[in-house]
Write an enzyme that holds these catalytic residues in place. Structure first.
Site, PDB file in Angstrom:
ATOM      1  CE  LYS A 123      -3.850   1.095  10.803  1.00 56.90           C
ATOM      2  NZ  LYS A 123      -4.358   0.283   9.678  1.00 56.90           N
TER       3      LYS A 123
ATOM      4  CD  GLU B  49      -1.094   0.431   3.697  1.00 57.88           C
ATOM      5  OE1 GLU B  49      -1.284   1.629   3.945  1.00 57.88           O
ATOM      6  OE2 GLU B  49      -1.596  -0.496   4.349  1.00 57.88           O
TER       7      GLU B  49
END
Length: 304
Positions: free
Chosen positions: A158, A24
C-alpha cells in the site's frame, strides 16, 4: 481438528484438480460499503473464473473456517457489523470462540496453505509504516510471506507505507519480490515507484516455475508478485504523494496510531481524491485476480 467448510465450487475444483485462487475477505467487510462490497467481490470471483481458475474467498463464520463462500454467505458477510479483522495473532482465537472474522493477507495465506491452495490474489500487502523506527509498526504480512509457501499477487505494498523499508525487510526475510512486466516496484494506486524491484518476470508461466522451484529446493515462504495497476486506471505517484503526505500529517495531528492508521489514511485519501482511489483499488484487485488465475493454471500444469 479444525472444521473447514469448502464451497461446492471449491470442493468440485479440488476433486477434479482444477486450479484454485484464494481471496481475502477484509475487502468485503472493511474495504467498502454494502452493496458495493458484494458487487466487487462477485466481480473479482468472476474474473478468476473467466481466466480459467476457481475463486476461494476465505473467512471465519461463527467459528468455522470457510474456503470459498456460497452466494448467501457472501451476502451475509457483506452486511455484517463488527466483523473482526483476522491476522496470524487472532485467527485461532476467533475460531475457538465461535467468532466471525474477515481474513487479512496473513490469515488468508495461512488458510490457503492449510488446504493446499498455492496462489492468492489481493490488493496490496501491508508493510513497514512510516515512522516505524520509533513505533515498530510493521505488518504481520511480511513475516507470513517469509514462512508460508503461497504466491501472493498484489499491486505492491500500500502506497501509504514506507516502501523502501518494506522492500528492505522483505529482502532480509528472504522473500522474492517479483515485478510483473516492469523493472520498477509498483506503488499500489500508481504504476511505478522510484524503487527498483529485486526481480522481474514477464509471464505467469515463469512465476509459476519459480514457485515450484522454491518448493523443490525446500525453501520456506512464498513469493510476492508485484503486479502494476493498468496504466489507464492509475493515479500518478506525483499527484498522490502530496495527498498522502497531508493525510499522514492529519493522522499524526489527531494521534491516530496502530491498527487505526491504515483505515484512517485510506478514508482520507478517498475523500481527497474524490473517490478515485477506490475506483483504482477495484481496478488493481481485478487485474491481480486475472494474473493470479493464470499463475494457478500454469502451476497446475507443472505439478500435474
Amino acid at each position: 481438528m479444525i472444521d473447514i467448510r469448502h464451497s461446492s465450487e471449491v470442493a468440485a475444483a479440488r476433486a477434479s484438480g482444477k486450479p484454485v485462487v484464494a481471496l481475502e475477505s477484509t475487502i468485503i467487510t472493511h474495504g467498502m460499503p454494502y452493496p458495493q462490497n458484494i458487487e466487487v467481490a462477485a466481480q473479482v470471483e468472476q474474473d478468476i473464473r473467466d481466466a480459467g481458475a476457481v475463486p476461494a474467498t476465505i473467512a471465519v463464520l461463527e467459528g468455522q473456517l470457510h474456503v470459498g463462500l456460497e452466494a448467501e454467505a457472501l451476502q451475509a458477510l457483506g452486511q455484517s457489523q463488527g466483523v473482526a479483522k483476522l491476522s496470524r495473532a487472532d485467527m485461532a482465537a476467533c475460531i475457538a470462540t465461535g467468532g466471525t472474522g474477515a481474513t487479512t493477507v496473513a490469515a488468508t495465506m495461512i488458510a490457503a496453505h492449510r488446504v493446499g491452495i498455492e496462489v492468492f490474489a489481493t490488493g496490496g500487502i501491508g508493510g513497514v509504516h512510516k515512522g516505524a523506527e520509533t513505533t515498530f509498526d510493521i505488518s504481520a504480512d511480511l513475516n507470513e510471506l517469509a514462512q508460508t509457501p503461497v504466491t501472493v499477487v498484489a499491486a505492491g505494498a500500500k502506497a501509504i507505507l514506507d516502501l523502501a523499508k518494506t522492500l528492505e525487510v522483505l529482502e532480509t526475510l528472504g522473500v522474492p519480490v517479483i515485478a510483473h512486466g516492469q523493472n520498477a516496484f509498483p506503488a499500489f494506486w500508481s504504476v511505478e515507484s522510484p524503487l527498483k524491484a529485486p526481480l522481474r518476470m514477464d509471464d505467469a508461466a515463469t512465476i509459476a516455475r519459480a514457485h515450484a522451484t522454491r518448493a523443490a529446493l525446500g525453501l520456506p515462504g512464498g513469493q510476492l508478485v508485484a503486479n502494476p495497476i493498468p496504466l489507464q486506471d492509475q493515479i500518478p505517484a506525483k499527484e498522490l504523494a502530496p495527498i498522502i503526505a497531508q493525510c499522514q500529517a492529519d493522522a499524526d495531528a489527531h494521534g491516530i496510531t496502530g491498527k487505526a492508521v491504515t483505515p484512517y489514511l485510506l478514508q482520507r485519501i478517498f475523500e481527497r481524491t474524490g473517490g478515485r482511489s477506490l475506483t483504482a483499488n477495484i481496478a488493481l484487485v481485478r487485474n491481480n485476480a486475472r494474473l493470479a488465475a493464470k499463475i494457478a493454471r500454469s502451476l497446475s500444469e507443472i505439478t500435474g
